[in-house]
Design a protein around this motif. Sequence first.
Motif, PDB file in Angstrom:
ATOM      1  N   THR A 108       0.914  -1.291   0.061  1.00 32.08           N
ATOM      2  CA  THR A 108      -0.063  -0.072   0.054  1.00 32.08           C
ATOM      3  C   THR A 108       0.731   1.239  -0.071  1.00 32.08           C
ATOM      4  N   ASP A 109       2.113   1.226   0.186  1.00 29.65           N
ATOM      5  CA  ASP A 109       3.143   2.238   0.145  1.00 29.65           C
ATOM      6  C   ASP A 109       3.685   2.432  -1.124  1.00 29.65           C
ATOM      7  N   LEU A 110       3.486   3.570  -1.726  1.00 26.88           N
ATOM      8  CA  LEU A 110       3.874   3.826  -3.098  1.00 26.88           C
ATOM      9  C   LEU A 110       5.532   3.644  -3.251  1.00 26.88           C
ATOM     10  N   ASP A 111       6.438   3.874  -2.430  1.00 23.93           N
ATOM     11  CA  ASP A 111       7.805   3.358  -2.387  1.00 23.93           C
ATOM     12  C   ASP A 111       8.050   2.095  -2.518  1.00 23.93           C
ATOM     13  N   TYR A 112       7.020   0.944  -1.987  1.00 19.94           N
ATOM     14  CA  TYR A 112       7.130  -0.362  -2.177  1.00 19.94           C
ATOM     15  C   TYR A 112       7.326  -0.678  -3.572  1.00 19.94           C
ATOM     16  N   TRP A 113       6.820   0.137  -4.577  1.00 18.62           N
ATOM     17  CA  TRP A 113       6.909  -0.280  -6.008  1.00 18.62           C
ATOM     18  C   TRP A 113       7.818   0.441  -6.713  1.00 18.62           C
ATOM     19  N   ASN A 114       8.588   1.327  -5.941  1.00 17.24           N
ATOM     20  CA  ASN A 114       9.921   2.065  -6.667  1.00 17.24           C
ATOM     21  C   ASN A 114      11.045   1.158  -6.468  1.00 17.24           C
ATOM     22  N   PRO A 115      11.655   0.927  -7.623  1.00 17.09           N
ATOM     23  CA  PRO A 115      12.761   0.114  -7.744  1.00 17.09           C
ATOM     24  C   PRO A 115      14.040   0.750  -7.138  1.00 17.09           C
ATOM     25  N   LEU A 116      13.818   1.944  -7.152  1.00 20.44           N
ATOM     26  CA  LEU A 116      15.234   2.834  -6.371  1.00 20.44           C
ATOM     27  C   LEU A 116      15.444   2.880  -5.146  1.00 20.44           C
ATOM     28  N   VAL A 117      14.076   2.531  -4.145  1.00 20.82           N
ATOM     29  CA  VAL A 117      14.000   2.498  -3.053  1.00 20.82           C
ATOM     30  C   VAL A 117      14.555   1.382  -2.366  1.00 20.82           C
ATOM     31  N   ASP A 118      15.761   1.557  -1.390  1.00 23.04           N
ATOM     32  CA  ASP A 118      16.272   0.507  -0.995  1.00 23.04           C
ATOM     33  C   ASP A 118      16.077   0.468   0.541  1.00 23.04           C
ATOM     34  N   GLN A 119      14.784  -0.320   0.969  1.00 24.52           N
ATOM     35  CA  GLN A 119      14.466  -0.085   2.204  1.00 24.52           C
ATOM     36  C   GLN A 119      13.625  -1.554   2.275  1.00 24.52           C
ATOM     37  N   SER A 120      13.621  -2.200   3.418  1.00 27.11           N
ATOM     38  CA  SER A 120      12.736  -3.513   3.611  1.00 27.11           C
ATOM     39  C   SER A 120      11.363  -3.604   3.327  1.00 27.11           C
ATOM     40  N   ARG A 121      11.101  -4.643   2.692  1.00 25.34           N
ATOM     41  CA  ARG A 121       9.572  -4.797   2.265  1.00 25.34           C
ATOM     42  C   ARG A 121       8.931  -5.908   2.922  1.00 25.34           C
ATOM     43  N   LEU A 122       7.782  -5.859   2.975  1.00 25.10           N
ATOM     44  CA  LEU A 122       6.951  -6.845   3.748  1.00 25.10           C
ATOM     45  C   LEU A 122       5.746  -7.265   2.715  1.00 25.10           C
ATOM     46  N   THR A 123       5.588  -8.541   2.274  1.00 25.98           N
ATOM     47  CA  THR A 123       4.169  -8.845   1.622  1.00 25.98           C
ATOM     48  C   THR A 123       3.728  -9.646   2.736  1.00 25.98           C
ATOM     49  N   SER A 124       2.380  -9.326   3.136  1.00 22.23           N
ATOM     50  CA  SER A 124       1.639  -9.986   4.266  1.00 22.23           C
ATOM     51  C   SER A 124       0.189  -9.631   4.162  1.00 22.23           C
ATOM     52  N   PRO A 125      -0.741 -10.668   4.611  1.00 21.37           N
ATOM     53  CA  PRO A 125      -1.975 -10.342   4.664  1.00 21.37           C
ATOM     54  C   PRO A 125      -2.190  -9.332   5.819  1.00 21.37           C
ATOM     55  N   TYR A 126      -1.427  -9.084   6.661  1.00 18.16           N
ATOM     56  CA  TYR A 126      -1.511  -8.445   7.751  1.00 18.16           C
ATOM     57  C   TYR A 126      -0.984  -6.926   7.883  1.00 18.16           C
ATOM     58  N   GLY A 127      -0.161  -6.692   6.644  1.00 17.25           N
ATOM     59  CA  GLY A 127       0.728  -5.463   6.451  1.00 17.25           C
ATOM     60  C   GLY A 127       1.472  -5.132   7.808  1.00 17.25           C
TER      61      GLY A 127
END
Length: 129
Positions: A49-68
């Motif tokens: 739900t965060d726009l930066d999640y989809w930005n390939p230039l952002v180097d921050q840890s990501r989480l794919t979870s049904p609970y966010g």
Amino acid sequence: MPRRSMWLAGLLASAALAVPATAHAADAWPDQKDYFSSLYETSGFLTPTDLDYWNPLVDQSRLTSPYGTSTRIVCSSWRGVLLECWQADRDGNPHKLRALPMNFPALFPDGRPGGGAKHFVYPLWTTGS
């Protein structure tokens, strides 16, 4: 949804499905005495739900979870690099998150020891039906 976003979403879904789908009972919360690294609670992940999640230039840890990030997340780290994480389900039961081999969709690998930012995925499970 723009065509580029659809492509990224499809690729992400494929990567998430690469994690074996097995019946997955609750794990146990990690115990600090079992870890040389530090354990701490966090919610500092990018989610779909965060726009930066989809930005390939952002180097921050990501989480794919049904609970966010709405449920408890505990991670171990060494010198600022996440190693392992667990997330509670709706009932508070812990489940060990799976780390993808890369921080998809980030394009550039991190040169920090341990690889830096990671992409964690909530484990897939079947209901037995």
